[in-house]
Design a protein around this motif. Structure first.
Motif, PDB file in Angstrom:
ATOM      1  N   GLY A  13      -8.203  38.328  -0.417  1.00  0.00           N
ATOM      2  CA  GLY A  13      -8.347  37.718  -1.719  1.00  0.00           C
ATOM      3  C   GLY A  13      -7.062  37.341  -2.406  1.00  0.00           C
ATOM      4  O   GLY A  13      -7.093  36.811  -3.521  1.00  0.00           O
ATOM      5  N   TYR A  92     -14.756  32.392   4.683  1.00  0.00           N
ATOM      6  CA  TYR A  92     -14.952  33.597   3.873  1.00  0.00           C
ATOM      7  C   TYR A  92     -14.213  34.816   4.428  1.00  0.00           C
ATOM      8  O   TYR A  92     -14.194  35.855   3.761  1.00  0.00           O
ATOM      9  N   SER A  95     -11.514  36.777   2.310  1.00  0.00           N
ATOM     10  CA  SER A  95     -11.992  37.525   1.147  1.00  0.00           C
ATOM     11  C   SER A  95     -12.654  38.844   1.511  1.00  0.00           C
ATOM     12  O   SER A  95     -13.037  39.611   0.624  1.00  0.00           O
TER      13      SER A  95
END
Length: 237
Positions: A13, A92, A95
């Motif tokens: 992140g 993704y 993250s």
């Protein structure tokens, strides 16, 4: 206790998504190529892989073997959907903060890529053998011959792309490194909000650095009065 940096979980992140860097990444390019190749394979078989000779029954152009056409369509659709799934996972992945989840994702990529490589190899050999056994009399006016050759060719190309993806996933799984691992950053610059760390020197000056891992420079305390050369005093007799 899990290692913070394993599979890059320590930086989860912290890096914003960069579409340009992501789609120019070698792994993304390979996935897009695999996606296109699989689409070409099953679309060629579906559109021109069946012919009818004097009846309404459709026959497979690969030696009238329906298993050959069904195998090509099945593996093509499976790898088509699998490429889309792993492309989404690539987006993704940065993250994901859990090391275990990241390790499962890498293991899933390794298993699927290895299985796809094996199936494409089997499909290439199977379709090439059936096409070699097909006589010209079974294909009037050479119907479906171009589609059959394109199917075999892109099966071979798919072997190469999925083999490279398998080797890449195997290296990542064994090393546990986040370098080039589902991410688009190669050499990350230091964060812009990094605080300068001053290191004092004996004479009052300071050296400022933005690298929090840099060791302070070697310094030696020197007395300016000791630097003045003094003449030796002659001994008194």
């Amino acid at each position: 206790m899990e290692t913070a940096g394993a599979y890059g979980a320590g930086k989860a992140g912290s890096v914003a998504f960069d579409p340009v860097a992501f789609f120019t990444h070698p792994r993304t390019v390979l996935r897009l190529m695999s996606w296109v190749f699989s689409m070409v394979v099953f679309s060629c078989i579906v559109n021109e892989g069946y012919i009818n000779i004097g009846s309404e029954r459709l026959l497979c152009v690969f030696n009238n073997n329906a298993d050959a056409c069904n195998f090509g369509i099945t593996i093509g659709v499976a790898c088509f959907l699998g490429s889309i799934f792993f492309l989404i996972l690539d987006v993704y992945f940065p993250s994901i903060s859990s090391v275990k989840d990241r390790r499962r994702a890498v293991l899933l990529d390794l298993v699927f890529s290895g299985l796809a490589t094996f199936l494409w190899f089997v499909g290439f050999c199977f379709l090439a053998n059936q096409w070699q056994a097909t006589s010209p009399d079974e294909l009037p006016l050479a119907q479906g011959s171009d589609a059959a050759r394109a199917t075999i060719a892109f099966c071979f190309f798919s072997i190469l792309t999925w083999a490279v993806l398998t080797l890449s996933a195997l290296r990542r799984f064994l090393t546990g490194s986040n370098r080039n691992l589902f991410t688009w950053q190669h050499l990350e610059p230091p964060p812009g909000n990094a605080r300068a760390t001053p290191y004092p020197i004996a004479n009052g000056a300071t050296i400022v650095t933005t690298n929090p891992y840099q060791a302070p420079p070697f310094t030696e305390t020197l007395d300016p009065q000791k630097l003045t050369q003094q003449r030796p005093v002659a001994p008194a007799f």
